[in-house]
Design a protein around this motif. Structure first.
Motif, PDB file in Angstrom:
ATOM      1  N   LEU A 104       0.707  -1.266   0.199  1.00  0.00           N
ATOM      2  CA  LEU A 104       0.020   0.082  -0.002  1.00  0.00           C
ATOM      3  C   LEU A 104       0.894   1.178  -0.030  1.00  0.00           C
ATOM      4  O   LEU A 104       0.318   2.348  -0.177  1.00  0.00           O
ATOM      5  CB  LEU A 104      -1.031  -0.068   1.354  1.00  0.00           C
ATOM      6  CG  LEU A 104      -2.059  -1.277   1.324  1.00  0.00           C
ATOM      7  CD1 LEU A 104      -2.759  -1.038   2.733  1.00  0.00           C
ATOM      8  CD2 LEU A 104      -2.966  -1.171   0.087  1.00  0.00           C
ATOM      9  N   ASN A 106       2.171   2.506   2.427  1.00  0.00           N
ATOM     10  CA  ASN A 106       1.230   3.340   3.602  1.00  0.00           C
ATOM     11  C   ASN A 106       1.903   2.981   4.961  1.00  0.00           C
ATOM     12  O   ASN A 106       1.609   1.864   5.440  1.00  0.00           O
ATOM     13  CB  ASN A 106       0.094   2.851   3.599  1.00  0.00           C
ATOM     14  CG  ASN A 106      -0.931   3.424   4.489  1.00  0.00           C
ATOM     15  OD1 ASN A 106      -0.484   4.439   5.281  1.00  0.00           O
ATOM     16  ND2 ASN A 106      -2.324   3.057   4.704  1.00  0.00           N
ATOM     17  N   TYR A 156     -10.294  -2.871   2.164  1.00  0.00           N
ATOM     18  CA  TYR A 156      -9.740  -2.219   0.689  1.00  0.00           C
ATOM     19  C   TYR A 156     -10.825  -1.545  -0.126  1.00  0.00           C
ATOM     20  O   TYR A 156     -10.767  -0.385  -0.588  1.00  0.00           O
ATOM     21  CB  TYR A 156      -8.907  -3.473   0.263  1.00  0.00           C
ATOM     22  CG  TYR A 156      -8.143  -2.581  -1.209  1.00  0.00           C
ATOM     23  CD1 TYR A 156      -7.351  -1.935  -1.010  1.00  0.00           C
ATOM     24  CD2 TYR A 156      -8.831  -3.319  -2.168  1.00  0.00           C
ATOM     25  CE1 TYR A 156      -6.599  -1.518  -1.886  1.00  0.00           C
ATOM     26  CE2 TYR A 156      -8.044  -2.976  -3.528  1.00  0.00           C
ATOM     27  CZ  TYR A 156      -6.939  -1.997  -3.598  1.00  0.00           C
ATOM     28  OH  TYR A 156      -6.404  -1.488  -4.470  1.00  0.00           O
ATOM     29  N   THR A 167      -4.352   6.681   2.089  1.00  0.00           N
ATOM     30  CA  THR A 167      -4.294   6.413   3.445  1.00  0.00           C
ATOM     31  C   THR A 167      -5.341   6.900   4.710  1.00  0.00           C
ATOM     32  O   THR A 167      -5.509   6.113   5.225  1.00  0.00           O
ATOM     33  CB  THR A 167      -2.875   7.204   3.763  1.00  0.00           C
ATOM     34  OG1 THR A 167      -1.776   6.910   2.875  1.00  0.00           O
ATOM     35  CG2 THR A 167      -2.192   7.000   4.982  1.00  0.00           C
ATOM     36  N   ARG A 259      -1.141  -6.639  -5.724  1.00  0.00           N
ATOM     37  CA  ARG A 259      -1.907  -6.496  -4.320  1.00  0.00           C
ATOM     38  C   ARG A 259      -2.856  -7.457  -3.815  1.00  0.00           C
ATOM     39  O   ARG A 259      -2.739  -7.496  -2.814  1.00  0.00           O
ATOM     40  CB  ARG A 259      -2.955  -4.993  -4.823  1.00  0.00           C
ATOM     41  CG  ARG A 259      -2.184  -3.819  -4.631  1.00  0.00           C
ATOM     42  CD  ARG A 259      -3.201  -2.765  -5.278  1.00  0.00           C
ATOM     43  NE  ARG A 259      -2.631  -1.351  -5.169  1.00  0.00           N
ATOM     44  CZ  ARG A 259      -3.208  -0.300  -5.675  1.00  0.00           C
ATOM     45  NH1 ARG A 259      -4.367  -0.504  -6.099  1.00  0.00           N
ATOM     46  NH2 ARG A 259      -2.466   0.871  -5.472  1.00  0.00           N
TER      47      ARG A 259
END
Length: 356
Positions: A104, A106, A156, A167, A259
């Motif tokens: 991600l 993130n 998600y 985020t 992903r």
């Protein structure tokens, strides 16, 4: 050219020598904690006796065996299964956090924060309520994995706006899902039988206490090994994703496929981590951050370092939970008490512009 050189340095991270030194120190610290933890308890076993017992089980006539008549039984029936399970849980959570953050891009991503731990706990608690306390361990682990995967997919999907996630939305959606999951767990606790309720409470506290056996290790170990091996296959693609989705796609990376692969691996690792121990917050968030500061952002190094760091944190926290007071403290409580302030420090570092 200068920009390309800076980018290359960012990806490659620190020197090989420093990485080897960090890996050696992590393994040394982990070995010390394992030996001390194995020897600590009602039946005291000295470090030399612990090492001697391990050597004799590997058919090496080195070192003394425990002098206490119950020493061998305490080590191999009670303590080593618990220690090994704690190491596997730490490896799973550390690796899952590293993979999720890399996928991600993130720094706030962590299995617990985006709700995957709570979702896996719902699956396990639901199976306990339906099947009773005698439910097969494979059924519990399977339910935890399935619900963890569904929860991750839900978070998600709900966090996406106009085909992209952010985020802030990811974290806020995770908070909402966590709150909902806690409500479901509370309901399952309410309707459960007395024996099942005790098992659910064990989940909520997060602990390695209880009847940990080698049978549980045989369930958790293959899941953790498969998740970690799958993650190592994806490390180069995760490095390219750190350059940005557009750049990664231009270099041949199918971003959406990566992903989905990472989501499945994180679900498997987290399910393995919480299947028998309950929810341990912040391990998957803090450990990858600390390891990234030490070994750099290259995932071929960061992923195994995060796995080792997670094992070290959980093993140390479990030892502290057993020894800080006369009774035993919940392991999940200790990881939250340590992880909360550490998370705050990271937030302050971010707000001060120091970067992640």
């Amino acid at each position: 050219m200068a920009e390309r050189t800076t980018l290359r340095q960012r990806v490659l991270g620190v020197s090989v020598g420093r990485t080897v030194l960090v890996g050696a120190l992590l393994l040394l610290a982990l070995g010390v904690i394992v030996v001390v933890s194995a020897g600590t308890g009602a039946v005291h076993v000295s470090p030399t006796e612990v090492l001697g017992s391990i050597a004799h089980h590997w058919h090496l006539d080195i070192g003394p065996l425990p002098s206490h008549p119950n020493g061998e039984n305490a080590l191999w029936v009670t303590r080593f299964p618990r220690i090994v399970l704690g190491l596997l849980v730490g490896v799973a959570l550390g690796a899952a956090g590293c993979l999720l953050q890399g996928m991600l891009a993130n720094p706030l991503a962590e299995p617990g924060i985006i709700g995957i731990s709570s979702g896996a706990a719902i699956g396990a608690c639901l199976m306990i309520v339906i099947g009773g306390t005698g439910t097969n361990g494979w059924a519990i682990a399977g339910a935890a994995g399935l619900f963890g995967l569904l929860t991750t997919f839900a978070v998600y999907t709900l966090s996406m706006r106009d085909g992209a996630s952010s985020t802030v939305m990811l974290v806020l959606t995770g908070i909402a899902v966590n709150a909902f999951a806690l409500g479901v767990i509370a309901y399952l606790t309410y309707v459960a039988s007395t024996a099942a309720r005790e098992q659910i409470v064990f989940w909520q506290l997060g602990s390695l206490a209880g009847n940990v056996s080698w049978d549980q290790i045989t369930i958790v170990a293959p899941l953790v090994a498969a998740g970690l091996a799958g993650g190592m296959v994806l490390v180069r693609k995760l490095d390219l994703l750190a350059l940005g989705e557009v750049q990664a796609a231009s270099l041949g990376v199918n971003v959406e496929v990566v992903r989905r692969q990472v989501i499945v691996l994180v679900a498997v690792l987290t399910a393995a981590g919480v299947a028998f121990t309950g929810i341990l917050m912040f391990v998957g968030l803090i450990v990858p951050h600390v390891m990234r500061l030490i070994v750099g952002p290259r995932h071929a190094i960061l992923l195994p370092a995060s796995a080792l760091g997670g094992a070290l944190v959980v093993a140390a926290a479990d030892l502290a939970a057993r020894t800080l007071t006369a009774g035993e403290l919940p392991l999940g409580m200790l990881t939250s008490l340590i992880g909360g302030p550490a998370f705050f420090i990271l937030l302050r570092r971010k707000s001060a512009g120091a970067g992640w």
